[in-house]
Design an enzyme around this catalytic site. Sequence first.
Site, PDB file in Angstrom:
ATOM      1  N   ASP A 540       0.669  -1.096   0.037  1.00 27.09           N
ATOM      2  CA  ASP A 540      -0.023  -0.063   0.012  1.00 27.09           C
ATOM      3  C   ASP A 540       0.978   1.212   0.066  1.00 27.09           C
ATOM      4  OD1 ASP A 540       0.539   0.923   2.838  1.00 27.09           O
ATOM      5  OD2 ASP A 540      -0.266  -1.172   3.202  1.00 27.09           O
ATOM      6  N   GLU A 620      21.724 -22.054 -18.056  1.00 23.23           N
ATOM      7  CA  GLU A 620      20.871 -21.046 -17.306  1.00 23.23           C
ATOM      8  C   GLU A 620      21.687 -20.070 -16.897  1.00 23.23           C
ATOM      9  OE1 GLU A 620      17.134 -23.684 -15.730  1.00 23.23           O
ATOM     10  OE2 GLU A 620      19.143 -24.298 -14.717  1.00 23.23           O
TER      11      GLU A 620
END
Length: 734
Positions: A540, A620
């Site tokens: 928030d 990777e």
Amino acid sequence: MTDSNKNGIFFRDGIFTLQTKNSTYQMKADKFGFLLHLYYGRKMFGNADFLPHQGDRGFSPNPYDAGSDRTYSLDFLPLEFPVRGVGDFRSPAFDVKYADSSWGLDLRYKSYKISDGKYSLSGLPAVYSEKASDEAQTLEIILEDDVAKIQAKLLYGILPKLDIITRSVEVTNLGEETFTIEKLQAASLDFVAGNYDFIKFYGRHAMERNAERTPITHCAQVISSRRGTSSHQYSPVMIVCKNDATENSGSVWGLNFAYSGGFKGEAEKDQFNSTRIQLGLQDEMLSYPLHKGEKFVSPEVIMTYSNNGIGQVSRNFHKCIAKNICRGKYRDEIRPVLLNSWEANYFNISKDSILKLAKDASELGIEMLVMDDGWFGKRDDDNSGLGDWIINEKKIGCSLKELVEKVNETGLKFGIWFEPEMINEDSDLYRAHPDWALNFKGRKPVRGRNQLVLDYSRPEVVEAIFEQMCKVLDSANVEYVKWDFNRSINDVYSYAENVENQGKVLYDFVKGTYSLAEKLTSRYPNILFEGCSGGGGRFDAGMMFYTPQIWCSDNTDAIDRTRIQYGTSFAFPASTVGSHVSIVPNHQTGRVCPMKTRGVVAMAGTFGYELDLAKITSEEKEEIREQVKSYKKYANLIKNGDYYRLTNPFTDETASWAFVAEDKSEALVSSVQLEMHGNMTPLYVPIFGLENGAVYRDEESGNLYPADVLEELGLPITEPMLHFKAYQWHLVKA
């Protein structure tokens, strides 16, 4: 009438007009002293005081002042700050209870004040303005109940260039008798006519902020959190739009509550087809007494309007939060690419495991290593140790200072995890101070993750944790703190001696959290603080005032993240979104996605990694090297560019988004294929936000694309289409 073309706040003939670059907000103190809401919408010049209707409506009462005039009733007039007790039976924004258990308010206009600069709120986060060029202003309107001796100071902050208007309320007891605040909504909007939709953001742990759009009808639609935090279940954000509004067109209003505790948002069409929108504090378990001379301050609601669709409301919020909510060193700096130890080691951390991660990360261009949970007290699982913020040197194998120095020698910065508001019963702190935990008197506590919540409504508890954290942070070169909060608040009872009403506790708890955050960020201005609450449970604008980024979700699955980050983007900028690449099969969903896809999705946030580098292939690792280089190349565009949602991942075959430079000179477009079928039909990604009439060149292929065609029909995906494959284009204006 208002005859100025300038932005700002104006008062004439009892009418207040707030002008931003593209919007107007207007209200009026009428002949009886009631403050009517007139208009909030597209920028206009003139007065909208002709809009409120009057009529003799059955069962709609009339204030005594109106005498025999039965056409005047607050039961249907649009009100700026509605209260219970004046004949308005719709949802009140403000409600109090008196010592004799009665209710009722009658607030009338008294005075106003206009000042330069944006107001601040004591002990609470709020939008700020630090530049004169922002042209920020504050309007204060005083309303008073002469009988109850209650004053409500309505605060309006205006940032014209951002199309932002903020609202807060300061309540003061001017009388001798104590009363309790039972409800307080910072923002209330009345629309006298029109049909509207309500966009809300619901979810759960590991699947937060799913966007849902529903018509506002003759019933109350309510979003709320009763959990003591803003929660995974609903976001404290409301978007209201005309029925025909789209991503890029139509009238849209956004309300964003800058608060990290319980909240309540309401949307309802009334008996006469007017619509009321409200957002503010959760009124359940709120009963806040005010004695003579005492004040209570409501947290702030950030509002914005656009007649250019939902996407523009989002971009207004993004700019405001990124520059006028977030603070400190890292507000403007590009954040370091980090590796978090959690999914690599969980609680099994040691000097050797941390240094191995650091060495591997350094070789791949990663810039920071974060030591997550498990480093302190008696902490080998999540059943003990919270509250004892002392490094377990026996477990780690050295002091924190030595460990950090070793990590720094690899070229990496060092970060550490805390959960400051929590306590385990199996901890030295709990054994010494069991009354410091929130717990109903005489009952066994309700546990969450086998932990309790510290009573942050008590300043001495906050201070004790602050001192513990300072000893840790002062002992070594810590440059990042992850601040977690891993349960909801249930047992709302404080053992503090001066608590006369337990209805104060939740509000004071949140203010206690903010006080700790303010003390820490002030003392350690060079530390990057990242918020977290099981991921997105406290995502928030309130926490962003202290932590410029927040872990968006504990779910790191790339496909789920396209939806979580899509919902998040309606109100919050990418610079606040903690997003990492994790291992496959994913630890939350078991899904397998290509490394490129995981990287592209994580680049729509602060970017980092959540895996054990020792367990991935050399191929990777090479991909990670390239991802880090790519992110650093585009980091400024991602952080500061305008964000456009291009598709809806809940309904479309792709999740697609774009970051467009403010001057429209370049754009980074990303797309993830969500569906795969036999004999697949062609896919086109529409691209918004480019300069009309311009031509853009794809940096990789050299192909040229007219911006108008890209917006009208889209960019074709010409590469082989595969399930969960990601595509990325860097477009530069030719």
